[in-house]
Design a protein around this motif. Structure first.
Motif, PDB file in Angstrom:
ATOM      1  N   CYS A 123       1.173  -1.037   0.040  1.00  0.00           N
ATOM      2  CA  CYS A 123      -0.002   0.087  -0.060  1.00  0.00           C
ATOM      3  C   CYS A 123       0.957   0.902   0.234  1.00  0.00           C
ATOM      4  O   CYS A 123       1.989   1.304   1.066  1.00  0.00           O
ATOM      5  CB  CYS A 123      -0.978   0.014   1.330  1.00  0.00           C
ATOM      6  SG  CYS A 123      -1.627   0.908   1.355  1.00  0.00           S
ATOM      7  N   CYS A 178      -4.479  -0.038  -0.795  1.00  0.00           N
ATOM      8  CA  CYS A 178      -4.948  -1.217   0.108  1.00  0.00           C
ATOM      9  C   CYS A 178      -6.954  -1.320   0.888  1.00  0.00           C
ATOM     10  O   CYS A 178      -7.504   0.435   0.846  1.00  0.00           O
ATOM     11  CB  CYS A 178      -4.638  -1.947   1.751  1.00  0.00           C
ATOM     12  SG  CYS A 178      -4.625  -0.566   2.848  1.00  0.00           S
ATOM     13  N   SER A 210       1.731  -1.122   4.475  1.00  0.00           N
ATOM     14  CA  SER A 210       1.383  -2.265   4.702  1.00  0.00           C
ATOM     15  C   SER A 210       1.717  -3.467   3.488  1.00  0.00           C
ATOM     16  O   SER A 210       1.425  -2.763   2.961  1.00  0.00           O
ATOM     17  CB  SER A 210       0.387  -2.687   5.764  1.00  0.00           C
ATOM     18  OG  SER A 210      -1.249  -2.263   4.224  1.00  0.00           O
ATOM     19  N   CYS A 264      -0.070   3.250   3.519  1.00  0.00           N
ATOM     20  CA  CYS A 264       0.102   3.464   4.693  1.00  0.00           C
ATOM     21  C   CYS A 264       1.114   2.050   4.854  1.00  0.00           C
ATOM     22  O   CYS A 264       1.837   2.308   5.891  1.00  0.00           O
ATOM     23  CB  CYS A 264      -1.262   2.499   5.281  1.00  0.00           C
ATOM     24  SG  CYS A 264      -1.610   0.856   5.229  1.00  0.00           S
ATOM     25  N   CYS A 320      -6.715   1.695   3.494  1.00  0.00           N
ATOM     26  CA  CYS A 320      -6.563   3.748   2.137  1.00  0.00           C
ATOM     27  C   CYS A 320      -7.252   3.666   1.571  1.00  0.00           C
ATOM     28  O   CYS A 320      -7.608   4.865   1.674  1.00  0.00           O
ATOM     29  CB  CYS A 320      -5.231   3.105   2.406  1.00  0.00           C
ATOM     30  SG  CYS A 320      -4.405   3.099   3.012  1.00  0.00           S
TER      31      CYS A 320
HETATM   32 ZN   LIG Z   1      -3.388   1.071   3.352  1.00  0.00          ZN
END
Ligand SMILES: [Zn+2]
Ligand SMILES: [Zn+2]
Ligand SMILES: [Zn+2]
Ligand SMILES: [Zn+2]
Lengths: 176, 176
Positions: free
Chosen positions: A121, A161, A126, A124, A164
């Motif tokens: 992502c 993602c 991740s 963020c 988000c």
């Molecule tokens: Zn994210």
DNA sequence: CGCGGATCGTTACACTGTAACAGGCAGGGT
DNA sequence: ACCCTGCCTGTTACAGTGTAACGATCCGCG
């Protein structure tokens, strides 16, 4: 082990330290079993490296890991971390994210044959690891058609993602 | 859309300088057309960088490119090459091989939507770029299921190319 | 002419990864 | 006990990769 397998929509709360610790114990246990079975040494450095990677919710660079492993008076050099990471990646306990020069813990305990798809992502930071037999199959088919004998596969998707997308970008992207 | 009709059987003889020059002219023409259409500048440095990458049959690092572009008395710094490569990769004229930190010319003229699969040979170092709608589809399906919105995709397979598997009879033609 | 934008040269620096050598430590044979 | 060997780790040094920052140049535009 069936971790979050029924998660349905991949709500993956590991942007922070959501289910980090739980996974950490899992991974360490897996590593100890593996070392036992194969007659390998799961040393303190390797264990601490694995723990650091597992508890961070996002990919970590080797130098970041070295910094987290260091204490005032006991500095861990990056080269030692690289050697530990070699061990861990060779045995599928952590994965290297080529597009980020960083490392993430394995989330699935898959064999060497199954390759993972990493969803990275942008907001963020991740990384979600998923396994898809369908992708595997179409890859195999394409490779066979090209007469190419695969040894290792890298599939990394960068994007946004699910968590988000709804909320602009509330992902906490820590600087530094 | 012309689907890689140039090379049919993927025998990829570009281990060396097989069909480099031909592709080079192709790529340069494509770049000039693209710059024309979008009002961009296809400068001398960008053109020379593209030519260098296109004529080498294997992935080149940025510093290698800088070295090839330099002449005694006229040195090209790597940072300039990086800027040229930024332009070229943004517009799909060259691709970055994340697992090698190196760059290859685009072999297909695909749009931004179609992502490529790179077959990287461990023996001869060649890189073959292929497009597979099937892989694309399965990837899209997996991503949709995960609620992930993709922006860019990286698929790199390392292994042994068809030509290197023979090991004695190189370049064997395989019909169909 | 002055101005803004894009490109490029140059320097400096941060980050990533590896080679080479030395010390420590456990296990095994003597 | 001893030595020997293999593995791991610490340390240093270095190569390779990538970016930030500043200044100069060029060019189109009002
Ligand atoms: Zn994210
Ligand atoms: Zn995994
Ligand atoms: Zn391409
Ligand atoms: Zn080959």
């Amino acid at each position: 082990m069936d971790e979050h397998g029924t998660c349905g929509h991949h709500g993956h709360a590991h942007g922070r330290d959501g289910h980090g610790p739980a996974r950490t114990a899992d991974l360490v246990a897996r590593a100890e079993r593996l070392a036992q079975d194969l007659g390998l040494q799961f040393t303190a450095l390797r264990r601490r490296t694995l723990e650091v990677v597992a508890e961070e919710g996002r990919p970590l660079g080797a130098y970041d890991i070295a910094e987290r492993l260091s204490a005032p008076g006991k500095r861990v050099a990056a080269v030692s971390v690289y050697r530990a990471l070699d061990f861990l990646t060779e045995h599928g306990l952590v994965h290297r994210i080529a597009s980020r020069n960083a490392f993430v813990p394995c989330e699935h305990g898959h064999g060497a044959g199954e390759s993972a798809v990493f969803l990275i992502c942008r907001s963020c930071g991740s990384v979600d690891e998923t396994i898809s037999a369908e992708i595997e199959r179409s890859l195999d088919r394409t490779l066979a058609q090209a007469g190419f004998k695969p040894a290792s596969r890298i599939v990394e998707i960068e994007g946004e993602c699910g968590a988000c997308q709804g909320r602009g970008e509330c992902g906490r992207l820590e600087p530094r």
